[in-house]
Scaffold this active site. Sequence first.
Site, short mmCIF file in Angstrom:
data_model
loop_
_atom_site.label_atom_id
_atom_site.label_comp_id
_atom_site.label_asym_id
_atom_site.label_seq_id
_atom_site.Cartn_x
_atom_site.Cartn_y
_atom_site.Cartn_z
N HIS A 140 0.84 -1.22 0.00
CA HIS A 140 0.00 0.00 0.00
C HIS A 140 0.86 1.26 0.00
CE1 HIS A 140 -3.29 -2.71 1.47
NE2 HIS A 140 -2.28 -3.25 2.11
N SER A 261 14.91 22.31 -14.93
CA SER A 261 13.72 23.11 -15.21
C SER A 261 14.19 24.45 -15.76
CB SER A 261 12.94 23.31 -13.92
OG SER A 261 12.21 24.51 -13.99
#
Length: 442
Positions: A140, A261
């Site tokens: 999970h 970026s």
Amino acid sequence: MEAINASIGFDQRMAQQDITGSRAHAAMLAATGIIAKQDAQAIDQGLTQVLAEIEGGTFAFSAALEDIHMNVEARLSDIIGTPAGRLHTARSRNDQVALDFRMWVRDQCDAAIAGLDALMRAFLAQAEAGADWVMPGFTHLQTAQPVTWGHHMMAYVEMLARDKGRFQDARARMNECPLGAAALAGTSFPIDRQMTAQTLGFDRPTANSLDTVSDRDFALEFLSAASICAMHLSRFAEELVIWSSAQFRFVRMSDQFSTGSSIMPQKRNPDAAELLRAKLGRILGATVALFTVMKGLPLAYSKDMQEDKEQVFDAADTLMLGLAAMEGMVRDLTANRATLETAAASGFSTATDLADWLVRELNLPFREAHHVTGSLVKLAEDKGCDLPDLTLEDMQNVHGQITQAVYSVLGVQNSVNSRTSYGGTAPANVRDQIARWKGVLE
Ligand code: ARG
């Protein structure tokens, strides 16, 4: 009509297969006396020139000639004249396209197998470098139990080996030669299908002419294997995206496989991994598209089946690019051993080890041990500490028989070392598996 009908824009990718198939067919026609030896020779030489023109980029493809089969034949006729008209004896474009496409897909199976071998070796190298490094194992995406880095890497070797097996199975099943099925019913000429099958590297000729010209199972099997494989690649790509984030810092991707970026100077984006994660969509899309084309088609050939190629070409290109990119990323990947180990120890990851100790040493039923451990985890949570930081007094307040010895099972290295059941995460097991797979891959 030409715009919707022509396939030359894409099926020119099968030029080499088309010409190889035609040369085998012409040789067989001569060997069986169906055409004259001189004609077959002229055809063979002419086809050699056509292939050279195509490979040299000087061939003028024509949409009016519809597809690769008719483009090649028309050019052959320009070059050698009348004998070119004998090449299509005892053959139809229906068995011709089935042959060309099968050979193209067969080559792609080989390429996928080679790509998978290379990728498995990259994962093996990672596993070997960190066979005993401890990291959190998740269920999970919540910390579950400590595992080893080597074990996690070897999980992908298992997955990729199954992928390889699927391509091998598909290849073995598709390796029957369609040539000689003709339009759909076979032919009245005394052809030798064993001969062409053998020349073209097939195990045997196909046994039913109707099935042969209407079958695209080989393409669907390739796409299915490619879809499962791409799903595996996308799962590791997702792990790389998570692991390389500032919150995890489990790994550092190489400069080659990250991008900056344009505005945020600190960024190292895992673009290649993200694209790999996304590219599964194209491959699965191609698979669904071809199933949709094939479903409900009556026997035998229908023109619908011309829609098979672009999907398979795109899926194959995407898969090969994905395998190569993933291999590069895995080879260049640096795992942060210290970060992995710290993360492994957090989140009460050795709670199961504690419960197992209560079962083994105090003979508690597992359900009760689970309950006692739950209380200890709650206590640690309340105190804001980890399980090993609880005092023996704390422990004994929860269960009076707990002794000092319990602390030996609360460390993460101890936890992974103890998981020696077959297939478990213990470093010794991982090393055995690495040795086994190295043997298989040699
Ligand atoms: N271009 C066709 C295809 O890709 C070749 C077979 C055409 N056969 C026919 N009978 N029109 O499927």
